[in-house]
Every structure is written in structure tokens, then in C-alpha cells.
Design a protein around this motif. Sequence first.
Motif, short mmCIF file in Angstrom:
data_model
loop_
_atom_site.label_atom_id
_atom_site.label_comp_id
_atom_site.label_asym_id
_atom_site.label_seq_id
_atom_site.Cartn_x
_atom_site.Cartn_y
_atom_site.Cartn_z
N SER A 238 0.84 -1.21 0.00
CA SER A 238 0.00 0.00 0.00
C SER A 238 0.87 1.26 0.00
CB SER A 238 -0.91 0.02 1.23
OG SER A 238 -1.82 -1.04 1.18
N SER A 239 1.95 1.23 0.75
CA SER A 239 2.86 2.37 0.82
C SER A 239 3.52 2.62 -0.53
CB SER A 239 3.96 2.13 1.85
OG SER A 239 3.41 1.92 3.11
N ASP A 240 3.94 1.54 -1.18
CA ASP A 240 4.57 1.67 -2.49
C ASP A 240 3.58 2.23 -3.52
OD1 ASP A 240 6.95 0.72 -1.49
OD2 ASP A 240 6.68 -1.31 -2.25
N VAL A 241 2.35 1.77 -3.47
CA VAL A 241 1.31 2.28 -4.39
C VAL A 241 1.04 3.75 -4.11
CG1 VAL A 241 -1.14 2.10 -5.00
CG2 VAL A 241 0.25 0.03 -4.81
N CYS B 272 2.93 6.04 -3.05
CA CYS B 272 3.99 6.97 -3.48
C CYS B 272 4.39 6.78 -4.94
CB CYS B 272 5.21 6.87 -2.57
SG CYS B 272 6.19 5.39 -2.82
N GLY B 273 3.72 5.86 -5.64
CA GLY B 273 4.00 5.67 -7.05
C GLY B 273 5.31 4.95 -7.34
N GLY B 274 5.70 4.07 -6.48
CA GLY B 274 6.94 3.31 -6.65
C GLY B 274 7.44 2.81 -5.31
N ASN B 275 8.67 2.44 -5.24
CA ASN B 275 9.26 1.94 -4.01
C ASN B 275 9.42 3.09 -3.02
OD1 ASN B 275 10.91 0.94 -1.96
ND2 ASN B 275 12.00 -0.41 -3.35
N LEU B 276 8.74 2.98 -1.90
CA LEU B 276 8.76 4.02 -0.88
C LEU B 276 10.18 4.32 -0.39
CD1 LEU B 276 6.67 5.67 0.96
CD2 LEU B 276 7.23 3.97 2.68
N MET B 277 11.00 3.30 -0.30
CA MET B 277 12.36 3.47 0.22
C MET B 277 13.26 4.26 -0.71
SD MET B 277 12.22 2.17 3.19
CE MET B 277 13.93 2.12 3.65
N LEU B 278 12.86 4.44 -1.96
CA LEU B 278 13.67 5.18 -2.92
C LEU B 278 13.28 6.67 -2.99
CD1 LEU B 278 13.82 2.59 -5.83
CD2 LEU B 278 15.49 2.98 -4.01
N PRO C 275 12.62 10.58 -1.37
CA PRO C 275 13.26 11.40 -0.34
C PRO C 275 12.54 11.24 1.00
CG PRO C 275 12.88 12.68 -2.34
CD PRO C 275 12.18 11.37 -2.52
N PRO C 276 13.28 11.15 2.09
CA PRO C 276 12.68 10.91 3.41
C PRO C 276 11.56 11.89 3.78
CG PRO C 276 15.04 10.68 3.56
CD PRO C 276 14.75 11.20 2.18
N ILE C 277 11.71 13.16 3.48
CA ILE C 277 10.68 14.12 3.88
C ILE C 277 9.36 13.83 3.16
CG2 ILE C 277 11.34 15.89 2.19
CD1 ILE C 277 10.11 16.56 5.77
N ASN C 278 9.43 13.44 1.88
CA ASN C 278 8.22 13.08 1.14
C ASN C 278 7.63 11.79 1.67
OD1 ASN C 278 8.92 15.28 -0.40
ND2 ASN C 278 9.44 14.12 -2.22
N THR C 279 8.49 10.85 2.01
CA THR C 279 8.05 9.56 2.52
C THR C 279 7.32 9.71 3.85
OG1 THR C 279 9.91 8.53 1.41
CG2 THR C 279 8.84 7.25 3.12
N ILE C 280 7.84 10.53 4.72
CA ILE C 280 7.19 10.76 6.02
C ILE C 280 5.81 11.37 5.82
CG2 ILE C 280 7.31 12.14 8.13
CD1 ILE C 280 10.35 11.55 8.12
N LYS C 281 5.67 12.30 4.89
CA LYS C 281 4.36 12.88 4.60
C LYS C 281 3.39 11.83 4.09
CE LYS C 281 6.04 17.54 3.69
NZ LYS C 281 6.25 18.58 2.69
N ILE C 282 3.86 10.93 3.25
CA ILE C 282 3.00 9.85 2.74
C ILE C 282 2.57 8.94 3.88
CG2 ILE C 282 2.99 7.76 1.31
CD1 ILE C 282 4.82 9.38 -0.66
N ILE C 283 3.51 8.55 4.73
CA ILE C 283 3.18 7.67 5.86
C ILE C 283 2.18 8.35 6.79
CG2 ILE C 283 4.10 6.56 7.95
CD1 ILE C 283 6.69 6.06 6.32
N GLU C 284 2.40 9.62 7.11
CA GLU C 284 1.46 10.35 7.98
C GLU C 284 0.08 10.41 7.35
OE1 GLU C 284 3.58 14.00 8.60
OE2 GLU C 284 4.55 13.23 10.41
N GLY C 285 0.03 10.63 6.03
CA GLY C 285 -1.26 10.66 5.33
C GLY C 285 -1.96 9.32 5.37
N MET C 286 -1.20 8.25 5.18
CA MET C 286 -1.78 6.92 5.24
C MET C 286 -2.30 6.60 6.64
SD MET C 286 0.83 4.66 2.94
CE MET C 286 -0.09 3.15 3.24
N CYS C 287 -1.57 7.02 7.64
CA CYS C 287 -1.97 6.73 9.02
C CYS C 287 -3.19 7.54 9.46
CB CYS C 287 -0.81 6.99 9.97
SG CYS C 287 0.53 5.81 9.73
#
Length: 90
Positions: free
Chosen positions: A47-50, A52-58, A60-72
Motif C-alpha cells: 500500500s505504501s509503495d502504491v 507513493c508511485g513506486g518503491n517508498l524506500m527510494l 526522499p525521506p521528507i516526502n516519505t514521512i508525509k506519505i506515511i502520515e497521510g496513510m496513518c
Amino acid sequence: MQKKQQSMPKAWERLQEMIRNCPHRNITQQRIVHISYGEVSLYNMMSSDVACGGNLMLKPPINTIKIIEGMCSNPCNNFGDMKIMKKGVN
């Protein structure tokens, strides 16, 4: 650390609690993402990869944290720890 195979909201809340309890640790954003992503269920990883449109781990961390917060914050992601059933098992 998070418990293996838990939902994203549970993992994120546990991590945030750890950071609040140990603010002197200076955990980097990249490490926060790594911890959060690595200890959730396969369903939440996908779900996280979907999201963010790709592999979440690839990303930038600041964008990834925003995605995780939005999902949560999305109530649809709060259904809990989803178990993947094996074929032929009830």
C-alpha cells in the motif's frame, strides 16, 4: 522497535512514541522511514509503495514521512493487522 507484521498506523504510533520518549537520540528522517517501512505487514508495504508511485524506500525521506502520515490519518488504513492466508487454509 516495532513488532513485525503490524499495521502502518500502529507501527507509526509506536515509533513516534519511541521518539518522544528518547528525543536525545537524534534519529534521522531516513532511519525513521526505514524503521517504519521495514516492520509493517506485506499488505502495508505494498500500500505504501502504491501510495507513493513506486518503491517508498527510494523516495526522499521528507516526502516519505508525509506519505506515511497521510496513510496513518486515513481511517481505511486502521483496520488492523491483516494476515495473508495460505491457499487451502481456512
